[in-house]
Design a protein around this motif. Structure first.
Motif, mmCIF file in Angstrom:
data_model
loop_
_atom_site.group_PDB
_atom_site.id
_atom_site.type_symbol
_atom_site.label_atom_id
_atom_site.label_comp_id
_atom_site.label_asym_id
_atom_site.label_seq_id
_atom_site.Cartn_x
_atom_site.Cartn_y
_atom_site.Cartn_z
ATOM 1 N N GLN A 87 107.905 10.522 32.875
ATOM 2 C CA GLN A 87 107.305 9.164 32.620
ATOM 3 C C GLN A 87 107.191 9.490 34.463
ATOM 4 N N GLY A 88 107.836 9.769 35.447
ATOM 5 C CA GLY A 88 107.361 9.608 36.847
ATOM 6 C C GLY A 88 106.891 10.918 37.682
ATOM 7 N N LEU A 89 106.922 11.853 36.437
ATOM 8 C CA LEU A 89 106.004 13.115 36.386
ATOM 9 C C LEU A 89 104.332 12.788 36.704
ATOM 10 N N LEU A 90 103.399 13.323 37.766
ATOM 11 C CA LEU A 90 101.782 13.140 37.473
ATOM 12 C C LEU A 90 101.240 14.620 36.159
ATOM 13 N N PRO A 91 100.166 14.920 35.783
ATOM 14 C CA PRO A 91 100.061 16.275 35.317
ATOM 15 C C PRO A 91 100.017 16.961 35.686
#
Ligand code: GEK
Length: 240
Positions: A150-154
């Protein structure tokens, strides 16, 4: 930084207590990890290369279970993106104290003493778990990886290095034996190897590559592959 030789399990111990990341371990940690984890240095270098490719402008790179900051240091050296902050987290106060001393001149690295299951993960382009997930209780691993996802960017990545186990008993025996041969070649005695194994018995819980791959996909990751393996130690890359 001092770099003492790891002699923690050289002498016979009557009651071996559970392995802890305390000051005794901190004092010998660079020597211990290099002589115990096959390919450790290769993995550290590659974390730098992967970070150079995936770190995005104005994002965060996390080094979770940073110990003395080896991965953070190489990430800091290799990042080309603008305005990136590295967040290095470990729950061992002794590790964090030494890490702060090692990285004192590195203004892009924020060092936090906390449980990685409890920190906020956001705006991340690169997350590194270099031999840390194996110390998290099994029942917490999925939720924790979901939070990382969830905390990762695309287009963000997770680099996950772990000690592996194998479903096939013959493989399990072979890879374990070869790891012990590796440690013997690094100067550890049979006594040191067996006492360390007892100390880690209920602390480090390895899983198979399939278990990691399936759980990471369940957490949302698009693809999960091993990019490096040396006996029962592997490093995986999971793409968002
Ligand atoms: C390296 N990554 O040199 N929260 C925070 N830290 C934790 C937790 C937790 N719940 N559980 C364990 N740790 C490093 C090497 S060592 C691997 C990582 C090893 C920390 C623990 O305190 C220790 O410093 C680290 O995870 C594991 O690239 O010693 O095998």
């Amino acid at each position: 930084m001092h770099a003492y030789k790891d002699t923690i399990y050289t002498n016979p111990v009557t009651n071996i207590s559970r392995f802890q990341f305390d000051q005794t371990v901190v004092d010998v940690f660079p020597d211990m990890i290099q002589r115990s984890v096959p390919g450790y240095q290769v993995i550290i270098s590659a974390i730098g290369l992967l970070t150079a490719r995936f770190a995005q402008d104005n994002s965060r790179c996390y080094d979770l279970g940073c110990s003395l900051g080896a991965a953070s240091l190489v990430m800091d050296e290799q990042i080309m993106a603008k305005n990136c902050t590295i967040i290095a987290v470990d729950k061992s106060p002794a590790m964090i104290k030494q890490c702060q001393q090692n990285l004192t001149t590195k203004t892009n690295i924020e060092i936090i003493c906390a449980d990685i299951r409890e920190i906020e993960i956001k705006n991340a382009s690169v997350v590194v778990l270099n031999f840390t997930l194996q110390f998290i209780p099994l029942e917490d691993r999925l939720t924790f990886l979901q939070r990382i996802y969830q905390g990762l960017l695309p287009n963000g990545i997770l680099i996950l290095s772990e000690k592996l186990k194998f479903d096939n008993q013959e493989q399990q025996q072979l890879q374990t034996d070869m790891h012990h041969e590796f440690k013997k070649a690094q100067g550890y005695s049979d006594l040191e190897i067996s006492q360390k194994r007892s100390a880690l018995d209920t602390v480090l819980i390895p899983e198979t590559f399939n278990q990691h791959q399936q759980r990471l996909k369940h957490a949302g990751f698009n693809s999960v592959e091993v990019w490096f393996q040396y006996f029962n130690f592997a490093s995986m890359v999971a793409l968002k």
